[in-house]
Every structure is written in C-alpha cells, then in structure tokens.
Design a protein around this motif. Structure first.
Motif, PDB file in Angstrom:
ATOM      1  N   THR A 232       3.822 -11.468  -7.976  1.00  0.00           N
ATOM      2  CA  THR A 232       4.142 -12.594  -7.084  1.00  0.00           C
ATOM      3  C   THR A 232       5.416 -12.323  -6.302  1.00  0.00           C
ATOM      4  N   PHE A 233       6.392 -11.731  -6.979  1.00  0.00           N
ATOM      5  CA  PHE A 233       7.672 -11.449  -6.326  1.00  0.00           C
ATOM      6  C   PHE A 233       7.511 -10.447  -5.186  1.00  0.00           C
ATOM      7  N   TYR A 234       6.799  -9.340  -5.472  1.00  0.00           N
ATOM      8  CA  TYR A 234       6.674  -8.314  -4.437  1.00  0.00           C
ATOM      9  C   TYR A 234       5.690  -8.715  -3.343  1.00  0.00           C
ATOM     10  N   GLN A 235       4.701  -9.515  -3.707  1.00  0.00           N
ATOM     11  CA  GLN A 235       3.795 -10.019  -2.679  1.00  0.00           C
ATOM     12  C   GLN A 235       4.566 -10.928  -1.710  1.00  0.00           C
ATOM     13  N   SER A 236       5.461 -11.726  -2.273  1.00  0.00           N
ATOM     14  CA  SER A 236       6.280 -12.599  -1.429  1.00  0.00           C
ATOM     15  C   SER A 236       7.200 -11.778  -0.530  1.00  0.00           C
ATOM     16  N   ARG A 237       7.802 -10.717  -1.069  1.00  0.00           N
ATOM     17  CA  ARG A 237       8.668  -9.845  -0.264  1.00  0.00           C
ATOM     18  C   ARG A 237       7.877  -9.124   0.822  1.00  0.00           C
ATOM     19  N   PHE A 238       6.630  -8.726   0.455  1.00  0.00           N
ATOM     20  CA  PHE A 238       5.794  -8.061   1.453  1.00  0.00           C
ATOM     21  C   PHE A 238       5.412  -9.014   2.577  1.00  0.00           C
ATOM     22  N   ASP A 239       5.084 -10.274   2.191  1.00  0.00           N
ATOM     23  CA  ASP A 239       4.688 -11.252   3.204  1.00  0.00           C
ATOM     24  C   ASP A 239       5.832 -11.555   4.172  1.00  0.00           C
ATOM     25  N   THR A 240       7.058 -11.435   3.692  1.00  0.00           N
ATOM     26  CA  THR A 240       8.214 -11.708   4.562  1.00  0.00           C
ATOM     27  C   THR A 240       8.750 -10.452   5.224  1.00  0.00           C
ATOM     28  N   GLY A 241       8.067  -9.310   4.971  1.00  0.00           N
ATOM     29  CA  GLY A 241       8.459  -8.067   5.619  1.00  0.00           C
ATOM     30  C   GLY A 241       9.603  -7.341   4.972  1.00  0.00           C
ATOM     31  N   ILE A 242      10.031  -7.775   3.776  1.00  0.00           N
ATOM     32  CA  ILE A 242      11.150  -7.124   3.099  1.00  0.00           C
ATOM     33  C   ILE A 242      10.675  -5.894   2.329  1.00  0.00           C
ATOM     34  N   SER A 243       9.520  -6.009   1.664  1.00  0.00           N
ATOM     35  CA  SER A 243       8.980  -4.919   0.862  1.00  0.00           C
ATOM     36  C   SER A 243       7.850  -4.237   1.627  1.00  0.00           C
ATOM     37  N   ASN A 244       7.245  -3.235   0.969  1.00  0.00           N
ATOM     38  CA  ASN A 244       6.138  -2.513   1.602  1.00  0.00           C
ATOM     39  C   ASN A 244       4.887  -2.648   0.749  1.00  0.00           C
ATOM     40  N   ARG A 245       3.782  -2.222   1.360  1.00  0.00           N
ATOM     41  CA  ARG A 245       2.489  -2.364   0.687  1.00  0.00           C
ATOM     42  C   ARG A 245       2.400  -1.501  -0.573  1.00  0.00           C
ATOM     43  N   LEU A 246       3.050  -0.348  -0.582  1.00  0.00           N
ATOM     44  CA  LEU A 246       3.004   0.545  -1.747  1.00  0.00           C
ATOM     45  C   LEU A 246       3.557  -0.136  -2.993  1.00  0.00           C
TER      46      LEU A 246
END
Length: 464
Positions: A202-216
């Motif tokens: 949930t944490f990384y999905q949220s970061r990905f949705d906001t453009g902070i993290s990456n799909r990997l």
C-alpha cells in the motif's frame, strides 16, 4: 503296599528339571552416557511422571484421553490377557486330568458263531457305564514346568510390550502437540509478516501513484507479499493434518484440537539428568520384553531336552457297569482300575534331536535381540543428549540472528526514507527476517521434541 506307592509318588513329584537355569547375560554397559561430564547423577529425567514434565493442561488431557481410548493400547492389553490365559493352559498339565465318563452299548450275538445260543436264548445284550476317569502325567524331568516357565516369561514380555506402547503413546501425543503448536507459531509469524507486506505494498503503491516511487519497487513489494501469502495455505494444510493425526491417536474422528500454552511458554526443565546407563536395562520396556523372550527361549531348551527322557503317567477309573440302568448304583456293579506306565522314546527319525537343536538356535536369536535392544537404548539416549546440547547452541545463535535482522530491517527503512538506499535492501532484509523467524520457531519446537525423545529413550512415561 500303600507305603510303597507313597514313596514312588514322592520320588516322581520330586523329579529334576532339565535344561539350564536362566542367568542374565553380561551386557557391555558404558559407565556414563556420551556427553555427560563428571560423575553421572543417579537421578534421571525418566523419574518424573509425565504430567510433571508436560505441564500444559491441554496436552495432559490429550494424553489421558489417548490412554483411555487408543486402539494400540487396547490391543496390547488384550494380548496381555491372552498370554496370562495361556500360562494357565500350560500349567494345567501339571495336575491330574479328571473326567466323568458315561456310555451305553447294545449288541446282538450271532447264533451261527456261538453254539450256546442254539437253544433260542436271548441274543441281545446292553450295558450302561458311568464313572470317573483320571489321567496324570507326572512331570519327573520338568518338561511341563519348563513349558510353564516359558509361557510365564512370554506373558511378562507382553506386559512390557504394553508398557512400551503406553510410553510411546505418551511421547507421541506430547511430540505431535508440540509440532502443532510450532506450526501455530509459524502461522502467526507468517500472518504478521503478511500484514507488514500488505502495508508495504500500500505504501509503495501510494508513492507510485504520486510519482515518488517507480513501478519496479511496487512489483517487488507485490512479489514479496505473494511469497509470504503462499506459505499460509500450506501451513493451514499441515495444521489440519496434524490435528487429524492427534485425533487418530485419541480414537476420535478428524476435527480441531484445543490449544493451551503457546510454544514459547511451554515448560522446559532447567536441568536434564540422564541417569546411569545400567538403569536402562531395568527401565526400558523394549529391553525388558527382549529379556523375557530370552527367558522363554532358555526354558524351551529344558523342555526340549526333557523329551529325550521317559514320560511317566498314572491313570485310574472308578465307576459302575450294569446291563440295566436302574442298577447302575448297585454296589455289585462297581468297577475300578489303576494303571501306571512310562514311555521311553527310542527312535523318532532324529526329530527330538533336531527339535532340541532348533530351541538352542532360537535362544541364540533371542540373545542377539536382547543385546541389540540394550545397545539401541544406549544409542537413543546418546542421540537425544547430543541433540539437546547442539539445539541449545543453535537456538541461541538463531535468536541473535533474528535480533540482528530485526535491527537491519528497521535500519533499511530508515536509510530508504533518508534516500541512502533503494527498496532492494528492504526486500532482502524482510525476506531474511521472515525466514529466520520461521527457523527459530522450528528450533524451539525441535528442542521440546528432543526433550520428549530423551524422556522416551530413558524409559520414562509408562509408570501409572
């Protein structure tokens, strides 16, 4: 005349018993169990009743239920009764065999073969017989006494076998219950880790949705979460099978098992004395059973040897014979007879010789099995002691590893939040921590099971 008969009976009843009297063969017994430093203590873990060693109320109730209902224990109890009855059967031949006999016969005499019947007299005759008969084989050379001794030893062997099943049942229930609690702990660790994995996804999905993290990073988190989740159905399957196994020993249908004390809170004795190796020869049911079979084989040698000598017997009859049943109690109809005799085998096609040789060979087999059981008892105790010793060290190291990995997992997240590392460090730390926690749970279960195996190997648990 009466004095002579009495003297003969005294001589016959005081006959000898052929064959060797049993003496326990020497066993090469170690002075102490391997791994025991210093003078071995005389007290033993096996001196504890099982309910003082296994203090979880649930496991105690499971053991009691198994001792009431288990199929194998009921079977061995019946075998003990069968062997006891066989002792009575064999011993009965030491006593006179008394029977009541009654018979009737009728016949017609041929006139052609008996000239006295040519005058037309009655050619029909009948007789009634009633009386007591006694047959007694006097055990001069001890054949029956040796057979009784063998049957008695076989009976004691079945009693020790029953105690062995009792011991095995107590140990199996305790071990299977600890295995169940260990699987429960693994399932608890897995579900806790899965909850952490869900939060991470949930944490990384949220970061990905906001453009902070990456799909990997998201895919790695999802894959790690699936790896953990896949272990849960396997653990649930193993837990169900373990519950079915325990219910089978209880003679119950498959179903759930109540839980008591957690695996981490189970009682573990502060010291585990093994006692003296020589005590195993007296305590272990399998060793005692093997020795009783050796006693029986030794007695069979004497019984086979007695077959070479004469068999003395006495028989007698007391009764009445009359052609008219109404006169059967008339004193004129009374009859009696006493017969004594002996039978000396001369040639049986060497059957008696080969029978004797066979009993000696069976004794050698029983001796080897007794020595094997004794040596196996020393081995099992030594195995259990070294297992307990090494598992203690291994568990301490694993606890230190888990503590370090917990710190590493926390540090990896702090480094990631500070931008000093990527998600791979967190993934590796979480996976290592999860695997190590599972291994630590298994080591805790293995330690308890090693204690159970030592208790079983020492011959504890069958005492009432």
């Amino acid at each position: 005349m009466a004095l002579r008969i009495a003297l003969v009976l005294v001589l016959l009843l005081g006959g000898c018993t052929l064959g060797p009297d049993y003496m326990r063969p020497p066993i090469l017994t170690p002075d102490s169990h391997r791994g025991v430093v210093g003078t071995p203590a005389t007290e033993s873990l096996a001196d504890l009743p099982w309910w003082e060693l296994f203090r979880d109320p649930v496991v105690q109730e499971l053991i009691r239920e198994a001792l009431r209902n288990n199929y194998d224990l009921r079977t061995t109890a019946s075998r003990v009764e069968e062997a006891r009855a066989q002792v009575g059967v064999v011993r009965s031949f030491l006593y006179p065999q008394v029977n009541f006999n009654g018979s009737w016969n009728a016949q017609r005499v041929s006139r052609a073969s008996d000239p006295t019947q040519s005058d037309g007299g009655d050619r029909h005759f009948q007789n009634w017989l009633a009386g007591f008969g006694m047959v007694w084989e006097v055990d001069v050379f001890g054949r029956i006494r040796r057979q009784t001794e063998a049957a008695g030893a076989a009976h004691y062997a079945t009693e020790w076998d029953r105690r062995g099943v009792y011991l095995a049942l107590v140990a199996d229930i305790a071990q299977f219950y600890f295995d169940l609690r260990e699987l429960d702990l693994e399932l608890e660790i897995t579900r806790r880790t899965l909850k952490l994995n869900d939060d991470t996804v949930t944490f990384y999905q949220s970061r990905f949705d906001t453009g902070i993290s990456n799909r990997l990073e998201v895919e790695q988190a999802v894959a790690n979460r699936a790896r953990t989740a896949a272990a849960i159905p396997d653990l649930e399957r193993r837990i169900a099978r373990q519950e079915h196994l325990i219910n089978y020993l209880l003679s119950h249908n498959p179903g759930p098992i109540l839980r008591g004390v957690a695996l981490t809170d189970q009682y573990y004795p502060p010291t585990i004395p093994a006692g003296l190796p020589s005590a195993l020869l007296e305590r272990r049911p399998d060793v005692q059973s093997a020795e009783q079979l050796l006693v029986a084989a030794n007695a069979d040698i004497g019984a086979a040897k007695a077959l070479f000598f004469p068999t003395f017997s006495l028989s007698s009859t007391l009764g009445a014979v009359s052609h008219d049943f109404s006169n059967i109690v008339d004193k004129r109809a009374a009859i009696w007879s006493v017969t004594g005799g002996f039978l000396q085998p001369l040639f049986q096609g060497w059957r008696l010789f080969w029978n004797y040789e066979g009993t000696k060979a069976r004794f050698d087999q029983a001796l080897a099995q007794y020595e094997k059981a004794a040596q196996n008892s020393f081995r099992e105790v030594a195995d259990a002691l070294v297992t307990i010793d090494k598992l203690k060290v291994e568990r301490e190291e694993k606890e230190a590893q888990v503590a370090a990995l917990q710190n590493a997992s926390n540090l990896s997240r702090q480094r990631y939040d500070a931008g000093y590392s990527n998600y791979l460090e967190i993934l590796i730390a979480d996976q290592q921590l999860f695997d190590s926690e599972l291994l630590l749970a298994r080591l805790r279960g293995a330690q308890l099971n090693a204690m159970v195996q030592l208790y079983r190997a020492l011959g504890g648990g069958w005492q009432p």
